[in-house]
Design a protein around this motif. Structure first.
Motif, PDB file in Angstrom:
ATOM      1  N   GLU A 164       0.835  -1.196   0.000  1.00 46.18           N
ATOM      2  CA  GLU A 164       0.000   0.000   0.000  1.00 46.18           C
ATOM      3  C   GLU A 164       0.872   1.248   0.000  1.00 46.18           C
ATOM      4  N   VAL A 165       0.545   2.192  -0.880  1.00 43.01           N
ATOM      5  CA  VAL A 165       1.333   3.425  -1.009  1.00 43.01           C
ATOM      6  C   VAL A 165       0.394   4.621  -1.075  1.00 43.01           C
ATOM      7  N   GLY A 166       0.989   5.806  -0.936  1.00 41.94           N
ATOM      8  CA  GLY A 166       0.214   7.033  -0.952  1.00 41.94           C
ATOM      9  C   GLY A 166       0.242   7.732  -2.301  1.00 41.94           C
ATOM     10  N   PRO A 167      -0.490   8.833  -2.432  1.00 40.56           N
ATOM     11  CA  PRO A 167      -0.585   9.532  -3.715  1.00 40.56           C
ATOM     12  C   PRO A 167       0.733  10.094  -4.213  1.00 40.56           C
ATOM     13  N   GLU A 168       1.636  10.494  -3.297  1.00 37.87           N
ATOM     14  CA  GLU A 168       2.918  11.036  -3.733  1.00 37.87           C
ATOM     15  C   GLU A 168       3.779   9.956  -4.395  1.00 37.87           C
ATOM     16  N   PHE A 169       3.603   8.715  -3.967  1.00 33.56           N
ATOM     17  CA  PHE A 169       4.306   7.578  -4.570  1.00 33.56           C
ATOM     18  C   PHE A 169       3.813   7.400  -6.014  1.00 33.56           C
ATOM     19  N   LEU A 170       2.503   7.404  -6.197  1.00 31.29           N
ATOM     20  CA  LEU A 170       1.928   7.291  -7.535  1.00 31.29           C
ATOM     21  C   LEU A 170       2.409   8.427  -8.422  1.00 31.29           C
ATOM     22  N   ASP A 171       2.452   9.639  -7.881  1.00 35.03           N
ATOM     23  CA  ASP A 171       2.875  10.803  -8.664  1.00 35.03           C
ATOM     24  C   ASP A 171       4.292  10.644  -9.198  1.00 35.03           C
ATOM     25  N   ALA A 172       5.179  10.035  -8.406  1.00 34.89           N
ATOM     26  CA  ALA A 172       6.562   9.843  -8.851  1.00 34.89           C
ATOM     27  C   ALA A 172       6.623   8.957 -10.089  1.00 34.89           C
ATOM     28  N   PHE A 173       5.753   7.962 -10.157  1.00 35.75           N
ATOM     29  CA  PHE A 173       5.730   7.071 -11.311  1.00 35.75           C
ATOM     30  C   PHE A 173       5.061   7.732 -12.520  1.00 35.75           C
ATOM     31  N   LEU A 174       3.968   8.440 -12.290  1.00 36.42           N
ATOM     32  CA  LEU A 174       3.275   9.079 -13.398  1.00 36.42           C
ATOM     33  C   LEU A 174       4.110  10.192 -14.014  1.00 36.42           C
ATOM     34  N   ALA A 175       4.966  10.815 -13.207  1.00 36.15           N
ATOM     35  CA  ALA A 175       5.851  11.846 -13.735  1.00 36.15           C
ATOM     36  C   ALA A 175       6.867  11.239 -14.702  1.00 36.15           C
ATOM     37  N   GLU A 176       7.204   9.990 -14.491  1.00 34.34           N
ATOM     38  CA  GLU A 176       8.133   9.280 -15.378  1.00 34.34           C
ATOM     39  C   GLU A 176       7.411   8.807 -16.640  1.00 34.34           C
ATOM     40  N   ASP A 177       6.217   8.263 -16.470  1.00 29.75           N
ATOM     41  CA  ASP A 177       5.451   7.752 -17.608  1.00 29.75           C
ATOM     42  C   ASP A 177       3.998   7.558 -17.162  1.00 29.75           C
TER      43      ASP A 177
END
Length: 249
Positions: A164-177
């Motif tokens: 389980e992760v938070g929204p900032e974790f998701l943002d780091a991946f979406l910023a990449e792709d």
């Protein structure tokens, strides 16, 4: 208790293994085969555990090659004198046993059997996102390997249902792709569930590797066999053991 060693057909005939915690000399929260020299376990007990691993790999303990892991994309070429900071090791030297320590992150073993080049990587989310798997393949190629002839196996790691992760974790991946959103599933509230081994397999396949697979063992969900940093944190325990993964020519 005897050692339990998980292996993969695509890495044969090379001697290799993802060791579980079974068969070790450690006790308490470290009970089993804790090979983490950086843990607060008794150093002499960790040495006994590492000696058992060396025996299973057919070498003396001095032949176990390790690095100081820092969640980077850095790769070291063995042999080396001083243990460098890196998160992957490659070699074309017979008799050396490459070792990686994990406790939820991905341990990844690589081999181009025909070229006689092997690798081992520690790939947590940060290292995988920053390119440690691709860097390992590039370093192997510098020693004569060909990525289309290389096989890689991801060993026991935390699975999506436990990560389980938070929204900032998701943002780091979406910023990449933005396409990386497919490695996340919805959790409770703003929480998400991240599929680390699927992401690792994706990066390996996108890099052009010949074969890649995951052993499908979840470290978090099987406390009898695996150490888990996240499970230890949730339980409020003071420290945790480290699993060792190994490969040799």
């Amino acid at each position: 208790m005897t050692l339990e060693i998980l292996t993969a057909d695509i890495l044969t005939p090379l001697r290799h293994g993802f060791f579980t915690r079974k068969g070790g000399a450690s006790s308490g929260v470290f009970a089993g085969l804790n090979c983490g020299q950086g843990s607060s376990d008794l150093s002499e007990v960790v040495a006994i555990n590492r000696s058992r691993v060396a025996g299973a790999m057919g070498v003396e303990p001095e032949a176990l090659v390790s690095v100081r892991q820092t969640h980077s994309a850095d790769v070291a070429v063995a042999p080396f004198d001083d243990r460098p900071e890196a998160d992957a090791i490659v070699t074309a030297t017979p008799g050396l046993v490459l070792t990686i320590l994990t406790a939820d992150c991905q341990p990844v073993l690589f081999a181009d059997v025909e070229a006689g080049v092997i690798g081992a990587a520690h790939a947590g989310w940060r290292g995988a996102l920053d390119g440690v798997l691709e860097a390992t393949l590039e370093a192997m190629e510098s020693l004569g390997a060909q990525r289309e002839n290389t096989a890689a196996v991801i060993g026991p790691t935390i699975s999506q249902r436990a990560y389980e992760v938070g929204p900032e974790f998701l943002d780091a991946f979406l910023a990449e792709d933005p396409a990386y959103s497919r490695f996340f599933a919805g959790g409770e509230g703003d929480r998400m569930l991240f599929d680390l081994p699927a992401f690792g397999l994706h990066r390996l396949r996108e890099a052009g590797i010949g074969q890649a697979q995951w052993t499908r063992h979840c470290t978090y969900s099987d406390p009898d066999r695996f150490y888990s940093y996240r499970r230890t944190t949730h339980a409020g325990e003071a420290d945790y053991g480290r699993l060792i993964s190994t490969i040799r020519l």
